[in-house]
Design a protein around this motif. Structure first.
Motif, PDB file in Angstrom:
ATOM      1  N   GLU A   1     -14.491   0.887   5.662  1.00  0.00           N
ATOM      2  CA  GLU A   1     -15.199  -0.395   5.680  1.00  0.00           C
ATOM      3  C   GLU A   1     -14.357  -1.526   5.105  1.00  0.00           C
ATOM      4  N   ALA A   2     -13.404  -1.181   4.247  1.00  0.00           N
ATOM      5  CA  ALA A   2     -12.552  -2.207   3.639  1.00  0.00           C
ATOM      6  C   ALA A   2     -11.363  -2.569   4.535  1.00  0.00           C
ATOM      7  N   GLY A   3     -11.167  -1.843   5.606  1.00  0.00           N
ATOM      8  CA  GLY A   3     -10.032  -2.072   6.495  1.00  0.00           C
ATOM      9  C   GLY A   3      -9.308  -0.770   6.792  1.00  0.00           C
ATOM     10  N   ASN A   4      -8.297  -0.868   7.642  1.00  0.00           N
ATOM     11  CA  ASN A   4      -7.555   0.325   8.024  1.00  0.00           C
ATOM     12  C   ASN A   4      -6.523   0.686   6.961  1.00  0.00           C
ATOM     13  N   LEU A   5      -6.526   1.972   6.591  1.00  0.00           N
ATOM     14  CA  LEU A   5      -5.554   2.480   5.635  1.00  0.00           C
ATOM     15  C   LEU A   5      -4.467   3.226   6.394  1.00  0.00           C
ATOM     16  N   GLN A   6      -3.222   2.952   6.065  1.00  0.00           N
ATOM     17  CA  GLN A   6      -2.141   3.751   6.631  1.00  0.00           C
ATOM     18  C   GLN A   6      -1.661   4.756   5.597  1.00  0.00           C
ATOM     19  N   VAL A   7      -1.536   5.983   6.037  1.00  0.00           N
ATOM     20  CA  VAL A   7      -1.049   7.058   5.166  1.00  0.00           C
ATOM     21  C   VAL A   7       0.466   6.903   4.989  1.00  0.00           C
ATOM     22  N   VAL A   8       0.921   6.946   3.736  1.00  0.00           N
ATOM     23  CA  VAL A   8       2.353   6.848   3.440  1.00  0.00           C
ATOM     24  C   VAL A   8       2.739   8.097   2.646  1.00  0.00           C
ATOM     25  N   ALA A   9       3.489   8.994   3.258  1.00  0.00           N
ATOM     26  CA  ALA A   9       3.916  10.211   2.562  1.00  0.00           C
ATOM     27  C   ALA A   9       4.904   9.830   1.463  1.00  0.00           C
TER      28      ALA A   9
ATOM     29  N   ALA B   1       4.344  15.068  -6.711  1.00  0.00           N
ATOM     30  CA  ALA B   1       3.816  16.312  -6.129  1.00  0.00           C
ATOM     31  C   ALA B   1       4.351  16.402  -4.707  1.00  0.00           C
ATOM     32  N   ALA B   2       4.557  17.615  -4.223  1.00  0.00           N
ATOM     33  CA  ALA B   2       5.213  17.784  -2.916  1.00  0.00           C
ATOM     34  C   ALA B   2       4.438  17.099  -1.797  1.00  0.00           C
ATOM     35  N   GLY B   3       3.108  17.112  -1.901  1.00  0.00           N
ATOM     36  CA  GLY B   3       2.305  16.545  -0.813  1.00  0.00           C
ATOM     37  C   GLY B   3       1.772  15.153  -1.112  1.00  0.00           C
ATOM     38  N   HIS B   4       2.284  14.480  -2.110  1.00  0.00           N
ATOM     39  CA  HIS B   4       1.685  13.205  -2.542  1.00  0.00           C
ATOM     40  C   HIS B   4       1.645  12.182  -1.407  1.00  0.00           C
ATOM     41  N   LEU B   5       0.494  11.489  -1.328  1.00  0.00           N
ATOM     42  CA  LEU B   5       0.306  10.427  -0.337  1.00  0.00           C
ATOM     43  C   LEU B   5      -0.091   9.135  -1.037  1.00  0.00           C
ATOM     44  N   CYS B   6       0.380   8.003  -0.528  1.00  0.00           N
ATOM     45  CA  CYS B   6      -0.183   6.702  -0.881  1.00  0.00           C
ATOM     46  C   CYS B   6      -0.961   6.205   0.334  1.00  0.00           C
ATOM     47  N   PHE B   7      -1.829   5.235   0.101  1.00  0.00           N
ATOM     48  CA  PHE B   7      -2.628   4.666   1.190  1.00  0.00           C
ATOM     49  C   PHE B   7      -2.449   3.150   1.174  1.00  0.00           C
ATOM     50  N   ASP B   8      -1.956   2.629   2.299  1.00  0.00           N
ATOM     51  CA  ASP B   8      -1.625   1.206   2.386  1.00  0.00           C
ATOM     52  C   ASP B   8      -2.744   0.451   3.105  1.00  0.00           C
ATOM     53  N   LEU B   9      -3.396  -0.442   2.370  1.00  0.00           N
ATOM     54  CA  LEU B   9      -4.441  -1.293   2.945  1.00  0.00           C
ATOM     55  C   LEU B   9      -3.779  -2.626   3.270  1.00  0.00           C
ATOM     56  N   ALA B  10      -3.008  -2.615   4.340  1.00  0.00           N
ATOM     57  CA  ALA B  10      -2.122  -3.739   4.639  1.00  0.00           C
ATOM     58  C   ALA B  10      -2.898  -5.044   4.813  1.00  0.00           C
ATOM     59  N   GLY B  11      -4.075  -4.952   5.386  1.00  0.00           N
ATOM     60  CA  GLY B  11      -4.838  -6.168   5.660  1.00  0.00           C
ATOM     61  C   GLY B  11      -5.209  -6.929   4.403  1.00  0.00           C
ATOM     62  N   LEU B  12      -5.327  -6.253   3.283  1.00  0.00           N
ATOM     63  CA  LEU B  12      -5.685  -6.912   2.023  1.00  0.00           C
ATOM     64  C   LEU B  12      -4.530  -6.897   1.017  1.00  0.00           C
TER      65      LEU B  12
END
Ligand SMILES: [Zn+2]
Length: 296
Positions: free
Chosen positions: A144-152, A157-168
């Protein structure tokens, strides 16, 4: 999980340049959701401690069909607070990485709400974390806040992810980049070469305000990434100097590099030095013979 590498905060390590002050003033209101931006709220779990600072931050995106980023620890009161604070229905649970202070409540929150758990790849050592689906690098997740892009962003941690809410212009940085402390990199799940590459990955994304897994917002994310890179480069240089002056084991290097270290952090410091040594070895700069280390 992370710890504060003391020489940085006390500035005993001249030249490091890491400044953590803005995030240290972070004082969350436990048990309630605090608004950090339109369509983004933060609820901090009450698991404050030396490894978690003021507690794990859980983010709520949207007001009606809510996406949770990092549900936090598996604790009765915390999970009840999260559901009460959400207000709307929790539809999706995203997980930055499988450490218990971030992912511990994922399964229980999913069972209570029917929300799907999406996130980092699980490691065999953490059976409590069982995502419904592992997210792929660069995948888009609609909220609802916008599209999140997954950034490995492997490293902490080996599987760590960030989430980029580029629109905001926000990026959810988990434990990869935080304002209050450096991230601990513990081999073999953590890997220094990956961590440094993941810092470059965030730098390539550009200017963002980071919403981290612990501590307050990091408003100038790029500056913090640069500080953290310089911090690691300074640490590596100190390790090489210790080797040049005759230190031969991880323990000897810890004693030389971490002056005045709190004994409670000695184990974590040894792990951090080990992660640096692994990276130096991978680049052919250091060789190991048993527990004896030397320059190549
Ligand atoms: Zn962690």
């Amino acid at each position: 999980m992370h710890f504060h590498e003391r020489p940085c905060r006390c500035m005993a390590n001249a030249g490091c340049g890491v400044n953590v002050d803005p995030a240290l003033s972070f004082l969350p209101a436990y048990g309630v959701a605090e608004r950090v931006a339109p369509a983004i709220r933060r609820l901090t779990a009450g698991n404050a401690g030396p490894l978690t600072f003021r507690g794990t931050n859980c983010y709520l995106l949207g007001e009606e069909e809510i996406t949770v980023i990092d549900p936090g620890p598996d604790d009765d009161a915390h999970v009840a607070d999260l559901i009460a604070a959400a207000g709307g229905s929790i539809r999706c649970i995203l997980v930055t990485h499988d450490h218990a202070d971030h992912a511990g409540a994922a399964r229980r929150l999913s069972e209570l709400t029917g929300a799907e758990v999406l996130g980092s790849a699980p490691s065999p050592s953490r059976p409590f974390y069982r995502p419904d689906r592992v997210l792929a690098d660069e995948e888009m997740v609609t909220t609802e806040a916008g599209n999140l892009q997954v950034v490995a962003t492997p490293g902490h941690a080996a599987g760590h992810l960030c989430f980029d809410l580029a629109g905001l212009d926000f990026l959810f940085s988990g434990d990869h980049v935080m304002g209050w402390s450096t991230s601990v990199v513990v081999p073999p799940d953590g890997r220094m070469a990956d961590y440094m590459a993941s810092l470059d990955r965030l730098a390539d994304i550009g200017a963002r305000s980071y919403l981290a897994g612990h501590g307050g917002p990091v408003t100038d994310g790029l500056a913090r990434v640069d500080e953290l890179k310089r911090h690691r480069q300074a640490r590596e240089a100190a390790i090489l100097r210790a080797l040049d002056s005759g230190d031969r084991t991880v323990q000897e290097i810890v004693s030389a590099v971490y002056i005045g270290l709190d004994p409670a952090l000695a184990g974590a410091a040894a792990l951090s030095v080990t992660a640096h040594i692994d990276w130096l070895e991978e680049r052919g700069l250091v060789r190991k013979a048993g527990d004896r280390l030397s320059r190549c």
